[in-house]
Write a protein that holds these residues in place. Structure first.
Motif, PDB file in Angstrom:
ATOM      1  N   GLY A 117     -36.841  16.830  -8.658  1.00  0.00           N
ATOM      2  CA  GLY A 117     -36.822  16.390 -10.055  1.00  0.00           C
ATOM      3  C   GLY A 117     -38.156  15.864 -10.547  1.00  0.00           C
ATOM      4  O   GLY A 117     -38.239  15.205 -11.572  1.00  0.00           O
ATOM      5  N   LYS A 118     -39.233  16.158  -9.798  1.00  0.00           N
ATOM      6  CA  LYS A 118     -40.557  15.705 -10.227  1.00  0.00           C
ATOM      7  C   LYS A 118     -41.508  16.889 -10.262  1.00  0.00           C
ATOM      8  O   LYS A 118     -41.191  17.976  -9.794  1.00  0.00           O
ATOM      9  N   GLU A 119     -42.677  16.676 -10.824  1.00  0.00           N
ATOM     10  CA  GLU A 119     -43.648  17.755 -10.810  1.00  0.00           C
ATOM     11  C   GLU A 119     -44.932  17.370 -10.098  1.00  0.00           C
ATOM     12  O   GLU A 119     -45.849  18.165  -9.995  1.00  0.00           O
ATOM     13  N   THR A 120     -45.004  16.147  -9.603  1.00  0.00           N
ATOM     14  CA  THR A 120     -46.216  15.685  -8.927  1.00  0.00           C
ATOM     15  C   THR A 120     -46.060  15.899  -7.435  1.00  0.00           C
ATOM     16  O   THR A 120     -45.263  15.218  -6.789  1.00  0.00           O
ATOM     17  N   ILE A 121     -46.839  16.823  -6.883  1.00  0.00           N
ATOM     18  CA  ILE A 121     -46.655  17.138  -5.476  1.00  0.00           C
ATOM     19  C   ILE A 121     -47.080  15.983  -4.577  1.00  0.00           C
ATOM     20  O   ILE A 121     -46.549  15.812  -3.498  1.00  0.00           O
ATOM     21  N   ARG A 122     -48.011  15.184  -5.031  1.00  0.00           N
ATOM     22  CA  ARG A 122     -48.525  14.086  -4.227  1.00  0.00           C
ATOM     23  C   ARG A 122     -47.405  13.153  -3.730  1.00  0.00           C
ATOM     24  O   ARG A 122     -47.504  12.573  -2.664  1.00  0.00           O
ATOM     25  N   ASP A 123     -46.364  13.019  -4.550  1.00  0.00           N
ATOM     26  CA  ASP A 123     -45.251  12.160  -4.158  1.00  0.00           C
ATOM     27  C   ASP A 123     -44.548  12.676  -2.910  1.00  0.00           C
ATOM     28  O   ASP A 123     -43.843  11.926  -2.236  1.00  0.00           O
ATOM     29  N   TYR A 124     -44.708  13.961  -2.634  1.00  0.00           N
ATOM     30  CA  TYR A 124     -43.967  14.570  -1.527  1.00  0.00           C
ATOM     31  C   TYR A 124     -44.849  14.915  -0.342  1.00  0.00           C
ATOM     32  O   TYR A 124     -44.458  15.666   0.529  1.00  0.00           O
ATOM     33  N   ILE A 125     -46.057  14.383  -0.344  1.00  0.00           N
ATOM     34  CA  ILE A 125     -47.001  14.606   0.752  1.00  0.00           C
ATOM     35  C   ILE A 125     -47.279  13.259   1.400  1.00  0.00           C
ATOM     36  O   ILE A 125     -47.621  12.305   0.700  1.00  0.00           O
ATOM     37  N   ALA A 126     -47.113  13.191   2.714  1.00  0.00           N
ATOM     38  CA  ALA A 126     -47.226  11.888   3.383  1.00  0.00           C
ATOM     39  C   ALA A 126     -48.603  11.268   3.166  1.00  0.00           C
ATOM     40  O   ALA A 126     -48.705  10.094   2.795  1.00  0.00           O
ATOM     41  N   PHE A 127     -49.651  12.054   3.407  1.00  0.00           N
ATOM     42  CA  PHE A 127     -51.009  11.523   3.310  1.00  0.00           C
ATOM     43  C   PHE A 127     -51.849  12.454   2.443  1.00  0.00           C
ATOM     44  O   PHE A 127     -52.622  13.263   2.956  1.00  0.00           O
ATOM     45  N   PRO A 128     -51.682  12.359   1.121  1.00  0.00           N
ATOM     46  CA  PRO A 128     -52.407  13.287   0.240  1.00  0.00           C
ATOM     47  C   PRO A 128     -53.874  12.885   0.085  1.00  0.00           C
ATOM     48  O   PRO A 128     -54.256  11.769   0.422  1.00  0.00           O
ATOM     49  N   LYS A 129     -54.651  13.815  -0.402  1.00  0.00           N
ATOM     50  CA  LYS A 129     -56.045  13.518  -0.704  1.00  0.00           C
ATOM     51  C   LYS A 129     -56.196  13.303  -2.208  1.00  0.00           C
ATOM     52  O   LYS A 129     -55.378  13.771  -2.993  1.00  0.00           O
ATOM     53  N   ASN A 130     -57.251  12.605  -2.578  1.00  0.00           N
ATOM     54  CA  ASN A 130     -57.453  12.367  -4.006  1.00  0.00           C
ATOM     55  C   ASN A 130     -58.176  13.542  -4.661  1.00  0.00           C
ATOM     56  O   ASN A 130     -58.428  14.557  -4.014  1.00  0.00           O
ATOM     57  N   ASN A 131     -58.525  13.411  -5.927  1.00  0.00           N
ATOM     58  CA  ASN A 131     -59.105  14.541  -6.650  1.00  0.00           C
ATOM     59  C   ASN A 131     -60.499  14.935  -6.180  1.00  0.00           C
ATOM     60  O   ASN A 131     -61.006  15.983  -6.550  1.00  0.00           O
ATOM     61  N   SER A 132     -61.125  14.077  -5.373  1.00  0.00           N
ATOM     62  CA  SER A 132     -62.402  14.462  -4.772  1.00  0.00           C
ATOM     63  C   SER A 132     -62.192  14.985  -3.361  1.00  0.00           C
ATOM     64  O   SER A 132     -63.148  15.108  -2.598  1.00  0.00           O
ATOM     65  N   GLY A 133     -60.948  15.241  -3.001  1.00  0.00           N
ATOM     66  CA  GLY A 133     -60.679  15.758  -1.665  1.00  0.00           C
ATOM     67  C   GLY A 133     -60.832  14.705  -0.582  1.00  0.00           C
ATOM     68  O   GLY A 133     -60.978  15.025   0.585  1.00  0.00           O
ATOM     69  N   ARG A 134     -60.789  13.441  -0.960  1.00  0.00           N
ATOM     70  CA  ARG A 134     -60.962  12.365   0.022  1.00  0.00           C
ATOM     71  C   ARG A 134     -59.618  11.806   0.460  1.00  0.00           C
ATOM     72  O   ARG A 134     -58.692  11.683  -0.343  1.00  0.00           O
ATOM     73  N   ASP A 135     -59.525  11.454   1.727  1.00  0.00           N
ATOM     74  CA  ASP A 135     -58.453  10.611   2.203  1.00  0.00           C
ATOM     75  C   ASP A 135     -59.015   9.192   2.180  1.00  0.00           C
ATOM     76  O   ASP A 135     -59.836   8.837   3.019  1.00  0.00           O
ATOM     77  N   VAL A 136     -58.603   8.404   1.197  1.00  0.00           N
ATOM     78  CA  VAL A 136     -59.220   7.084   1.040  1.00  0.00           C
ATOM     79  C   VAL A 136     -58.707   6.100   2.081  1.00  0.00           C
ATOM     80  O   VAL A 136     -59.327   5.072   2.322  1.00  0.00           O
ATOM     81  N   MET A 137     -57.594   6.426   2.712  1.00  0.00           N
ATOM     82  CA  MET A 137     -57.061   5.538   3.744  1.00  0.00           C
ATOM     83  C   MET A 137     -57.936   5.579   4.989  1.00  0.00           C
ATOM     84  O   MET A 137     -58.360   4.543   5.491  1.00  0.00           O
ATOM     85  N   ILE A 138     -58.204   6.777   5.488  1.00  0.00           N
ATOM     86  CA  ILE A 138     -59.022   6.884   6.705  1.00  0.00           C
ATOM     87  C   ILE A 138     -60.502   7.066   6.363  1.00  0.00           C
ATOM     88  O   ILE A 138     -61.338   7.117   7.252  1.00  0.00           O
ATOM     89  N   ASP A 139     -60.800   7.191   5.076  1.00  0.00           N
ATOM     90  CA  ASP A 139     -62.169   7.397   4.621  1.00  0.00           C
ATOM     91  C   ASP A 139     -62.775   8.678   5.191  1.00  0.00           C
ATOM     92  O   ASP A 139     -63.787   8.657   5.907  1.00  0.00           O
ATOM     93  N   ALA A 140     -62.123   9.772   4.889  1.00  0.00           N
ATOM     94  CA  ALA A 140     -62.615  11.093   5.287  1.00  0.00           C
ATOM     95  C   ALA A 140     -62.775  11.948   4.036  1.00  0.00           C
ATOM     96  O   ALA A 140     -62.046  11.755   3.073  1.00  0.00           O
ATOM     97  N   PRO A 141     -63.725  12.890   4.010  1.00  0.00           N
ATOM     98  CA  PRO A 141     -64.677  13.220   5.073  1.00  0.00           C
ATOM     99  C   PRO A 141     -65.725  12.120   5.259  1.00  0.00           C
ATOM    100  O   PRO A 141     -65.822  11.209   4.454  1.00  0.00           O
ATOM    101  N   ALA A 142     -66.496  12.246   6.340  1.00  0.00           N
ATOM    102  CA  ALA A 142     -67.509  11.239   6.665  1.00  0.00           C
ATOM    103  C   ALA A 142     -68.713  11.937   7.285  1.00  0.00           C
ATOM    104  O   ALA A 142     -68.631  13.105   7.666  1.00  0.00           O
TER     105      ALA A 142
END
Lengths: 581, 581
Positions: free
Chosen positions: A541-566
C-alpha cells in the motif's frame, strides 16, 4: 533460551503459569506504589506489572531504574488484567514480575521508537537499527520476507527452478552504467556487477533449463532519481518454448496469487492495452487505471472554430475531472499554475465547467458557445458536475503533461487508493526509440528483444515502425515488470546489434558468447523481470521502496549508517594495480 | 506454447492422443525405411518414430536431415512401443510423427551431450550452456534449487525472516581480502562486496528482528585453493535471546530435515565433540566420523623402550587400519612414501601387523617384542587382521599428518561412502589463534565472537587459553557451517578489537557503527552460517562444489565462458576517477 515465551504469546489460558520473557522496555509507567513496563519484541508487547504489595522493594527499585529500550529479562506469573485492552493480542493478561534482569543497558535513543516517530529521514537512516525496531519498518520487512516465500513457492509449483547466476561478470557499456570490480588476480582487469542476469538466463535456456527464476540483486550505477537504489532486487525469470501470452499468463497467475494470499482479492483477467493506446488514453505507458479521467482528443470538436491557440497545435486533448465543476476560480488557477511549472512545462489549461444544471462555463466562452462545449462534454463522456480540462500542443509532450496533471489530480482527489489494486499489461512496444539529438537507435527494452515475426523483414528498412514482442506489467501506475520474447538466432541478433551501432568487433567482444550459444541449438524463449522492491511496496500500500529495504542507500548512493563508500588505503589500491586519478 | 506436453510426460494412457512436443534431438537412428529420434528436454526423453509406410517421403527426409542438438517441434499420435524400455519413464510409448519443424539448427557440439561426456573440464566450462544440457549437471542444479526451497520453508516455519542485506558495503581489512567497487558518485571512494553479512545481521538483532536468515552470495578475493570460488553462497542466520545450544538445536533440526526429505534418513542426535578432542582423536577439527581409525596416543606404551626415534618426540600416535595386516610390504611402502611427500612432510611410518593368528610383525621388531606390541594393539583397540600405523613428532604437526593419512586411507578403502551422512558438532574452539611468526593474535572465528562467560576475566591476562562460544557443523569430513554467540556489549567488543591489534581509531572507523549500536539496547545474540555450495554438494553425494554452481569460475577466478574479468576502456576508468597503476 532466555525466554519461555515471546512477548506476543501470552493469553488467558496462560493465567497462573510462571513464564520468562525477554525484550525491550518500550515504556515504563511509574505510579510510585505500582509500576508497569511494556515489554516489546518482534512478536508483540506484554505488560509487566510490579507493586509494593506483591514485589520486594529492591525489585521495584530495579524496575523503576529500567530505562527505555533497555534489554530486559523477566520471570513472573501470568495474571488477569483488571483493565483489559482489546486492541492488544495480549491485552487480557499481564505479568506479575518476580525477577528482573537487565541484559543490556540502553542510551536514550536519538528518536522515539514508536509507530509515529519524531526522527527525520536522515537520523533514522543513520540509526537504521533503531528505526527497524519500530513496528512499521519491522512489519515492512516481515511483509517482504513473506512475499518472497510466496513467490518462490508459487513458481516452484509451476516447475520453475531457482538458479543462482554469477555476480562477478563482464562489463557491457550498453544500457546503464555498470559497477565494476577490479580483479587482483588478473591485474588491470575488472569484473562488473550485473544490471540483470539477462544473458545468463538466456544461456540457461540454451542449456535446456526450461523454466528459470531467481530473486536476485541487480546493480546500476546511475544518478539516483527519487526512490531508486544502486542495488535493487528483481524477480527474474525465463521460459523456453513459449509465446508472449504464455509468459503473461504465468505471471498474471503469480500476481493474482499474491493478491489473493495477501489481500484476499481475486482480480479479474488483467486488461491488455497496447503501448499506443496507453499513450493516447493515459499519456503514459504505465497507466494507473484505478480511476478514470482518461484522455479524449478534441481536435475535431475544438479546432478551426476561431480559437487560434488550438488551431495551430498537433493535439487538443482533455480529461473530465469528476465533480470538479464546483471548484472556485482560485482552485482552478492553482492547477493552471501547477502545469505551468518548469517541471511540467505546459502553456496552460483551458477549463470547462459542466454545471449541474447542464449549462457550461469555460475559460474560452468567447470562442465556444454552450452547444460547442456540449460536443466536448459528449466526446469526453463528462457528466454534469464535472470539470473538463484541455491542453493543446505537440502530441507527445502534451500527453506527458496531461498525464502528470491526471496523476496529480488523482492524488489530490484521493482516487489512488492504496488498498485497491489494478494490474494491467501494456504490450506492443516499439522495438527501438530514437535519440532526439543524434537520431541513433536505442533498444527500448534491451538488445535481445525479438521483433514481432511479421515485422522482422522491416528491421533494417523501417526500424522505427517495428513492434517488439515486449510487455510490461503495470500495477497502480507503476511498472512492476517488463519482459520480452528474445531473439534466439545468431543472424537476427547480429542485425539487431548492428542497428544499435555495435561494430562487428564490439558485438563479438561483448556478446560473442551469447551469439555462439545461439548456434548450438537455442530454443525459442522469453522472460520477464519484476522489480521486487516496488512490487512489495505497492502490495504493502505504499510507493516508497526505501520502506521495504532493510538498509537502503541515500540519494548519493551512501549508506550513512556504516559510512560507505569510503576511501581505501594505498596498500589496498596498490594491490589492485590501481591509483586514484 | 510450442508444446502440449513435455518430453517426460507421455504414458500409456496417452496412446491414441495427438500431441505436440518440443525439445532437442538427442539421437537420430536411421535404418533407411525407418527412423527414430530421441527428443530430449529437462523433463525427459520421448522416442519419435517415422517410417516409409506411415510418413511422407518429404517428412522422412526432413527428419533424416535433423542434426544432433537441433531444436525440434513435432506433432504426432502417441502409439504403443513394440520394444518397450523399462528404464525410461516414457519407455512404453513412442510418438508417430506427422509434422516436424526444426525451430533452430545446431552446430556439432564440441563434446557429446551425454551423462558420460568426452569433454574435458576446460571445454565444458567454456561451453557451460551445453554442459548444463547434460543430465548430471541439470540434475545438480535442480537438486540445489530444491534444497534452497526446503531450507527457506523450514526456517520460515521456525519464524525466521529472510532479510536482504546490502551488497555494496564498506571494506574492512580484517580477515580475507575484500573485492572493492569504485563509486562514481563519490569519487575516490569504494564500496566493498560482503565477505558475509556479519555486521548487518547483528544490527538486525539490535533492531529486534529476533530470527533472521538469508541465502546470500558472499565474496572473498583470495587466491583460490582447490574448489574455492571467489563468490559463494551462504545460508546465513542470526538469533536473539539464545544460547549456543539453542542455535545448535535449530540447525541440527534443519540438517535433519534435509536428510529426511532428500534421503529419507532420520539421523540420531548429532555427536558434540570439543575442538581439543577432535584434534586429539582425528587430528582435525572437521573429522569424518563415517569410519573409525581414530587416533590412539602411544607415548606410554612406546617411549623409553630403547627406540630412540620415539623417545625424543612430543607425541607418538597411531591408527589401526581395519583388515590391512594382509598388506604386502610394497603396499605399506607406498603409504610410507605417501606420507613422506612434501605435501604431508612426515618422516615415515612405523607399522605393526596384528596378524589373524594373534602374532605381530612390525617394522620395529628389534625394539619391541610381541608382548610390547600387544599393549599397542590393546590401546588402539585393534583387532586381529588390522594394521597399526604409528607416527611420532611434534604434536600439532604429527596429528595433521596422521589425519591426512587417515583420510587418504579411508578414500582408498572406500570408507567415505557418499550416501552415508555423519553430521557432528565441534565446539569449544579457542577464541584466538597466534600467528606463528609474529606472535600476534588472530580471531579464530571472527572478532565478534564471544568468549565463554567464565573465561571473560582472562581475556587480557591469558587470551590464548580463552575458549569461545563457537561451534562448527561438520558433515562427512567437511565443515559445512560455523557460528558463535556474539559479543553484545561495547566494552568487550572494544577490548577484543584492541587485543586483535586495532587501534582505537581503526576500531572506531571500521566498527564504530556496530559498537554504537551496542549501546542502544543490543540483545544477547548469536548465529551460524552454512556454506550452501558445499552443503548441496555433500548432500548430493559429491565433494566438488563446482558441479552444483551454474556458472563457476576457474582457479584463476575467471569465467572462461564470458571471458571475465576483462579490461575496461579508458573512458570508463576515467569516469571512476581511476587509472591503472
Amino acid at each position: 533460551m532466555y525466554r519461555s515465551h515471546h512477548c506476543g504469546a501470552l493469553r488467558e489460558k496462560h493465567i497462573g503459569s510462571e513464564v520468562t520473557l525477554a525484550g525491550w522496555a518500550a515504556k515504563v509507567r511509574d505510579k510510585g506504589f505500582m509500576l508497569w513496563i511494556d515489554l516489546r519484541d518482534r512478536y508483540g508487547i506484554t505488560q509487566l506489572v510490579l507493586d509494593e504489595e506483591r514485589c520486594s522493594a529492591a525489585l521495584l527499585e530495579k524496575a523503576r531504574k529500567t530505562r527505555r529500550e533497555a534489554v530486559v529479562q523477566v520471570t513472573g506469573v501470568v495474571i488477569e488484567r483488571v483493565a483489559k485492552n482489546p486492541n492488544m493480542d495480549t491485552g487480557n493478561i499481564e505479568l506479575l514480575v518476580s525477577e528482573l534482569t537487565v541484559l543490556n543497558e540502553a542510551q536514550t535513543p536519538p528518536f522515539t521508537i514508536e509507530d509515529k516517530t519524531d526522527g527525520g529521514e536522515d537520523l533514522r537512516m543513520k540509526y537504521r537499527y533503531l528505526d527497524i525496531r519500530r513496528a512499521p519498518v519491522q512489519n515492512s520487512l516481515l511483509f517482504r520476507s513473506k512475499i518472497g516465500l510466496l513467490v518462490r513457492n508459487y513458481l516452484a509449483e509451476q516447475a520453475f527452478i531457482e538458479v543462482e547466476t554469477p555476480y562477478l561478470i563482464k562489463s557491457t557499456p550498453e544500457g546503464a552504467r555498470d559497477f565494476v570490480v577490479p580483479s587482483r588476480m588478473n591485474e588491470g582487469q575488472f569484473y562488473a556487477l550485473p544490471q540483470s542476469p539477462q544473458t545468463f538466463k538466456q544461456l540457461l535456456m540454451v542449456g535446456g533449463m526450461d523454466k528459470y527464476f531467481q530473486i536476485v540483486k541487480c546493480f546500476r550505477d546511475e544518478d539516483l532519481r527519487a526512490d531508486r537504489q544502486p542495488e535493487f532486487t528483481q524477480i527474474d525469470s525465463e521460459l523456453s518454448f513459449v509465446h508472449q501470452q504464455d509468459i503473461m499468463a504465468c505471471f498474471e497467475g503469480l500476481l493474482s496469487h499474491l493478491l489473493e494470499e495477501i489481500h484476499g482479492i481475486s482480480p479479474a483477467p488483467f486488461p491488455v492495452i497496447s503501448y499506443e493506446d496507453a499513450m493516447k488514453t493515459y499519456g503514459n505507458d504505465k497507466p494507473d487505471i484505478r480511476f478514470g479521467m482518461t484522455f479524449t482528443e478534441l481536435n475535431a470538436q475544438a479546432q478551426n472554430k476561431g480559437f487560434t491557440v488550438f488551431d495551430a497545435q498537433e493535439l487538443v486533448v482533455s480529461i473530465a475531472v469528476p465533480g470538479a465543476a464546483s471548484w472556485s476560480r482560485k482552485q482552478i488557477d492553482t492547477w493552471i499554475d501547477w502545469v505551468k511549472r518548469p517541471q511540467i512545462g505546459a502553456n496552460g489549461l483551458v477549463w470547462v465547467k459542466f454545471n449541474k444544471d447542464g449549462t457550461f462555463k469555460s475559460s474560452v466562452d468567447k470562442f465556444f458557445d454552450n452547444d460547442a462545449l456540449a460536443t466536448w462534454a459528449t466526446a469526453c463522456e463528462a457528466k454534469a458536475g464535472d470539470l473538463i480540462l484541455v491542453m493543446a500542443g505537440e502530441a507527445i509532450k502534451t500527453r506527458t503533461q496531461l498525464s502528470a496533471l491526471r496523476m496529480a489530480l488523482a492524488e489530490s482527489l484521493e482516487l489512488r487508493k492504496p488498498n485497491e489494486f489494478a494490474p494491467l499489461w501494456v504490450v506492443d512496444f516499439p522495438l527501438f526509440e530514437e535519440d532526439e539529438d543524434s537520431g541513433a537507435l536505442h533498444a527500448m527494452h534491451h538488445p535481445f528483444t525479438a521483433p514481432k515475426p511479421a515485422h522482422l523483414s522491416q528491421l533494417e528498412s523501417n526500424p522505427k515502425d517495428v513492434v517488439a514482442q515486449a510487455y510490461d506489467l503495470v500495477l497502480n501506475g507503476n511498472e512492476i515488470g517488463g519482459g520480452s520474447i528474445r531473439i534466439h538466432d545468431r543472424g537476427t541478433q547480429e542485425k539487431m546489434l548492428s542497428l544499435l551501432g555495435f561494430s562487428d568487433k564490439e558485438a563479438k567482444a561483448q556478446f560473442g558468447f551469447l551469439m555462439d550459444a545461439f548456434t548450438y541449438g537455442a530454443p525459442p524463449h522469453g522472460g520477464i523481470a519484476l522489480g521486487f522492491d516496488r512490487l512489495v511496496a505497492i502490495l504493502g500500500g505504499k510507493e516508497t521502496i526505501r520502506d521495504y529495504i532493510a538498509f537502503p542507500k541515500n540519494n548519493s548512493g551512501r549508506d550513512v549508517m556504516i559510512d560507505a563508500p569510503a576511501r581505501l588505503d594505498d596498500d589496498q589500491l596498490n594491490e589492485l594495480g590501481l591509483k586514484n586519478n
